[in-house]
Enzyme design. Structure first.
Site, short mmCIF file in Angstrom:
data_model
loop_
_atom_site.label_atom_id
_atom_site.label_comp_id
_atom_site.label_asym_id
_atom_site.label_seq_id
_atom_site.Cartn_x
_atom_site.Cartn_y
_atom_site.Cartn_z
N GLU A 1 0.83 -1.21 0.00
CA GLU A 1 0.00 0.00 0.00
C GLU A 1 0.87 1.26 0.00
OE1 GLU A 1 -3.07 0.32 -0.53
OE2 GLU A 1 -3.72 -1.77 -0.36
N ASP B 1 -9.67 5.91 -1.44
CA ASP B 1 -8.63 6.59 -2.21
C ASP B 1 -9.27 7.28 -3.40
OD1 ASP B 1 -9.27 4.55 -3.96
OD2 ASP B 1 -7.20 3.87 -4.25
N TYR C 1 -6.70 6.08 4.59
CA TYR C 1 -6.85 5.08 3.53
C TYR C 1 -6.01 3.84 3.81
CZ TYR C 1 -5.72 2.39 -0.52
OH TYR C 1 -5.49 1.31 -1.34
#
Length: 333
Positions: free
Chosen positions: A33, A134, A116
């Site tokens: 991520e 996002d 997020y």
């Protein structure tokens, strides 16, 4: 708007094959991520695999030398992401007993982890029913709702997060990834969305209203600031002079090629070389390079020349082990 079931079913049947989708290890998911921020998915894969091979655990990341860490990150850019990864790893090792936080709130307390990323890790690795919002998700949601509010506004993102939290299914990780996947391959940001392939088209108010391509609404970004530099590639038998950048600011603590602000004239170039102690051997080559950061664009006039061996007043000879950020690596011949 009960579209979760068909969306997740579509995702399971059509999701792209990425290595981070084959694991529930929070460390590996966290790494993916962070790497995926501001970086194309396909470009991340070799970095992700190389990083995990070198640093397979949080403890390994916490203990690695910073120069080695930055070499693993070289080419991905936004090097503060790598430093925040290590800061978070150190926190996990020293304050949390090596145990990765397994709640949204715990994840959010890690350096470099925002709402997020915390939502993505919490839902994918730990099955928590929390959203991960996002840009892809905001675009999809704006079209599903036919919402013309500016998605760059914090209040709008907060509202979308609340609305998604109200409809999160038990398979929250798959649902979050499905929304992101839909935005990446069907509900596209550039060009015409592929509405004919959309598994939730029947739920899309913008499709019904014919307004899909008008959404989402977003504030236009400010033009990038342009900066000009003269960059020197001083080489001798395949090595180059490099210097360490300051510990703070853009490209902090990374190696750079010697450079100066502005485009120098031929006379100014000769004066700079003399002051630096570099004696040219043969002709010098001058060419241009450009590098774009998020908010800054560097226009670089590169002066490349062979020089006699000398000891740089500031810096050292680059032998291939230090690693250069892309902005300077692209200046090399």
């Amino acid at each position: 708007m009960n579209f979760a079931k068909p969306l997740v079913a579509w995702y399971q049947a059509n999701k792209r094959d990425f290595p981070w989708r084959e694991t529930r290890d929070p460390y590996a998911i966290w790494l993916s991520e962070i790497m995926l921020q501001q970086t194309r998915t396909t470009a991340v894969i070799p970095y992700y695999e190389r990083f995990l091979a070198a640093l397979p655990t949080v403890g390994d990341l916490a203990r690695v030398d910073e120069d080695a860490l930055l070499r693993l990150w070289q080419g991905l850019g936004y090097y503060s992401r790598a430093r925040n990864l290590q800061r978070a790893a150190v926190k996990i090792e020293t304050e949390l007993g090596g145990a990765f936080p397994n709640t949204y709130e715990g994840l959010l307390a890690l350096p470099g982890v925002g709402p997020y990323t915390a939502g993505a890790i919490a839902s994918i690795a730990f099955g928590q029913t929390v959203p991960a919002v996002d840009g892809n998700v905001l675009r999809v949601w704006a079209r599903l709702r036919n919402c013309f509010d500016d998605i760059t506004q914090t209040a709008v993102k907060a509202r979308v997060t609340r609305e998604l939290a109200e409809i999160m299914p038990q398979r929250a990780g798959d649902f979050n990834q499905a929304l992101m996947e839909l935005g990446a391959v069907v509900c596209l940001p550039i060009g015409a969305p592929r509405c004919e392939s959309c598994p939730v088209r029947a739920f899309c108010k913008a499709f019904a209203a014919g307004t899909v391509e008008q959404l989402p609404v977003r504030t236009k970004k400010k033009p990038r600031k342009k900066e000009r530099y003269t960059v020197f590639v001083l080489q001798n038998e395949g090595s180059f002079v490099v210097q360490k950048r300051p510990k703070t600011g853009l490209l902090a603590s990374l190696y750079q090629l010697p450079h100066t602000v502005g485009f120098l004239t031929q006379e100014e170039i000769a004066a700079w070389l003399t002051a630096f102690g570099a004696r040219p051997v043969g002709e010098l080559a001058v060419y241009s390079c450009t590098h774009i950061f998020t908010h800054i664009e560097w226009e670089m006039r590169v002066v490349c020349l062979e020089v006699s061996p000398f000891t740089p007043p500031v810096g050292l000879w680059y032998d291939g082990t230090q690693g250069l950020p892309t902005a300077f690596a692209k200046c090399l011949p």
